[in-house]
Scaffold this motif. Structure first.
Motif, PDB file in Angstrom:
ATOM      1  N   ALA A 138      -8.299   1.590   8.735  1.00 47.09           N
ATOM      2  CA  ALA A 138      -8.063   1.613   7.244  1.00 47.09           C
ATOM      3  C   ALA A 138      -8.259   0.372   6.616  1.00 47.09           C
ATOM      4  O   ALA A 138      -7.381   0.161   5.514  1.00 47.09           O
ATOM      5  CB  ALA A 138      -6.834   2.499   7.258  1.00 47.09           C
ATOM      6  N   LEU A 139      -9.205  -0.501   6.877  1.00 50.09           N
ATOM      7  CA  LEU A 139      -9.305  -1.608   6.053  1.00 50.09           C
ATOM      8  C   LEU A 139      -9.563  -1.137   4.667  1.00 50.09           C
ATOM      9  O   LEU A 139     -10.441  -0.298   4.412  1.00 50.09           O
ATOM     10  CB  LEU A 139     -10.295  -2.395   6.554  1.00 50.09           C
ATOM     11  N   GLY A 140      -9.131  -1.884   3.772  1.00 50.07           N
ATOM     12  CA  GLY A 140      -9.293  -1.248   2.237  1.00 50.07           C
ATOM     13  C   GLY A 140      -8.333  -0.436   1.731  1.00 50.07           C
ATOM     14  O   GLY A 140      -8.300  -0.059   0.652  1.00 50.07           O
ATOM     15  N   SER A 141      -7.501   0.461   2.656  1.00 51.20           N
ATOM     16  CA  SER A 141      -6.484   1.451   2.304  1.00 51.20           C
ATOM     17  C   SER A 141      -6.991   2.459   1.429  1.00 51.20           C
ATOM     18  O   SER A 141      -6.111   3.008   0.722  1.00 51.20           O
ATOM     19  CB  SER A 141      -5.485   0.543   1.437  1.00 51.20           C
ATOM     20  N   HIS A 142      -8.157   2.998   1.801  1.00 51.78           N
ATOM     21  CA  HIS A 142      -8.679   4.403   1.114  1.00 51.78           C
ATOM     22  C   HIS A 142      -7.631   5.129   1.849  1.00 51.78           C
ATOM     23  O   HIS A 142      -7.587   5.444   3.084  1.00 51.78           O
ATOM     24  CB  HIS A 142     -10.089   4.491   1.408  1.00 51.78           C
ATOM     25  N   VAL A 143      -7.054   6.241   0.933  1.00 54.70           N
ATOM     26  CA  VAL A 143      -6.105   6.981   1.321  1.00 54.70           C
ATOM     27  C   VAL A 143      -6.589   7.900   2.440  1.00 54.70           C
ATOM     28  O   VAL A 143      -5.652   8.516   3.510  1.00 54.70           O
ATOM     29  CB  VAL A 143      -5.518   7.871   0.168  1.00 54.70           C
ATOM     30  N   ASP A 144      -7.837   8.378   2.675  1.00 56.41           N
ATOM     31  CA  ASP A 144      -8.400   9.544   3.538  1.00 56.41           C
ATOM     32  C   ASP A 144      -8.145   8.546   4.895  1.00 56.41           C
ATOM     33  O   ASP A 144      -8.037   9.070   6.002  1.00 56.41           O
ATOM     34  CB  ASP A 144      -9.741   9.741   3.060  1.00 56.41           C
ATOM     35  N   HIS A 145      -8.695   7.213   4.828  1.00 59.50           N
ATOM     36  CA  HIS A 145      -8.576   6.400   6.040  1.00 59.50           C
ATOM     37  C   HIS A 145      -7.364   6.317   6.600  1.00 59.50           C
ATOM     38  O   HIS A 145      -6.926   6.361   7.749  1.00 59.50           O
ATOM     39  CB  HIS A 145      -9.339   5.034   5.945  1.00 59.50           C
ATOM     40  N   VAL A 146      -6.482   6.048   5.738  1.00 56.86           N
ATOM     41  CA  VAL A 146      -4.949   5.876   6.055  1.00 56.86           C
ATOM     42  C   VAL A 146      -4.296   6.945   6.572  1.00 56.86           C
ATOM     43  O   VAL A 146      -3.725   6.990   7.784  1.00 56.86           O
ATOM     44  CB  VAL A 146      -4.142   5.294   4.767  1.00 56.86           C
ATOM     45  N   GLN A 147      -4.715   8.373   6.184  1.00 57.07           N
ATOM     46  CA  GLN A 147      -4.306   9.398   6.446  1.00 57.07           C
ATOM     47  C   GLN A 147      -4.684   9.674   8.018  1.00 57.07           C
ATOM     48  O   GLN A 147      -3.866  10.214   8.880  1.00 57.07           O
ATOM     49  CB  GLN A 147      -4.714  10.829   5.726  1.00 57.07           C
TER      50      GLN A 147
END
Length: 265
Positions: A138-147
């Motif tokens: 989740a580099l960049g903190s895109h919410v889909d990656h964070v989820q």
């Protein structure tokens, strides 16, 4: 035969981030599964969700996600992926994240998608029983990656069999980006030399025709960008050539480490 499961939030993340490692394992006889989470077509998008396709030159009536799934299928065929899974869940712009800035904020309290993702992924993992799972940092903190990162503990005890990949092109654009704090604390870099696989990775990335202009500036720039990036990744860890760099726990099985790096356990 060993099995690797590559977990992708969107229809391109694995290709851009760790397509070289996918090619490397496939060439070594592994069964390769590519599982993408947010893949659902949404009829009649509007507002920011619609802008996400029109800003790529696509007309409003086009089924954008159907095009993206076809691109993913082309990538899978080129790379000889053995198992291709789409979990058919909506991307963040269809879940109330209504601006570009909102995509990079912490998950909303009313965004319950994580539990649904677990419901979709658990049977896939149970069926495939992978020897190795590759998931985003989740580099960049895109919410889909964070989820996706934050649901991993709910999928079972995979720490000793998980590699966390550097989300690209976020890693290119934001070299100082940090992994999501939900990742395990005892991780250390694992460097995979993908020099031999890099041309195949670049070709695979160009399958995502709707994305390469927005993400790289065009198909011709993909090779230049990724070649320079992976050379920097190798050099940052005292290596020559071109590398994809992961985070791995100290408990990563020695045979998996050897298969990836050719270094003896």
């Amino acid at each position: 035969m060993s099995t690797a499961l590559f977990l992708s939030p969107h229809l391109d993340d694995v290709a851009f981030s760790c397509g070289g490692t996918l090619a490397r394992l496939k060439a070594r006889g592994w069964t390769v599964a590519l599982v993408t989470v947010f893949t659902r077509s949404m009829p009649h998008p509007s507002g920011f969700a619609l802008a996400c396709q029109t800003d790529k030159g696509l007309r409003p009536e086009v089924d954008y996600m159907a095009m993206r799934r076809e691109e993913d299928r082309d990538f899978a065929e080129l790379m000889e992926v053995d198992v291709l899974v789409w979990t058919n869940l909506p991307e963040a712009p269809h879940r109330g994240y209504d601006s570009a800035a909102a995509l990079f904020t912490p998950p909303r309290e009313d965004d319950r998608i994580g539990a649904v993702v677990v419901e979709r992924l658990a049977p896939v993992l149970a069926e495939l029983r992978p020897d190795l799972v590759l998931a985003p940092q989740a580099l960049g903190s895109h919410v889909d990656h964070v989820q996706v990162v934050r649901l991993m503990p709910s999928l079972g005890a995979w720490d000793s069999r998980t590699l966390w990949y550097r989300d690209t092109p976020y890693a290119v654009r934001q070299p100082g980006a940090r992994p999501d704090p939900a990742l395990p604390a005892d991780l250390r870099p694992l460097v995979v030399d993908v020099s031999a696989e890099l041309p195949r990775k670049v070709t695979g990335c160009t399958c995502y025709r709707t994305q390469v202009g927005f993400q790289f500036g065009g198909a011709q720039a993909v090779g230049l960008t990724l070649t320079a990036f992976h050379q920097r990744e190798a050099a940052a860890h005292g290596r020559t050539g071109h590398a994809e760099v992961f985070l791995a726990g100290a408990g990563l099985a020695p045979d998996l480490r050897e298969a990836l790096t050719d270094e003896p356990p």
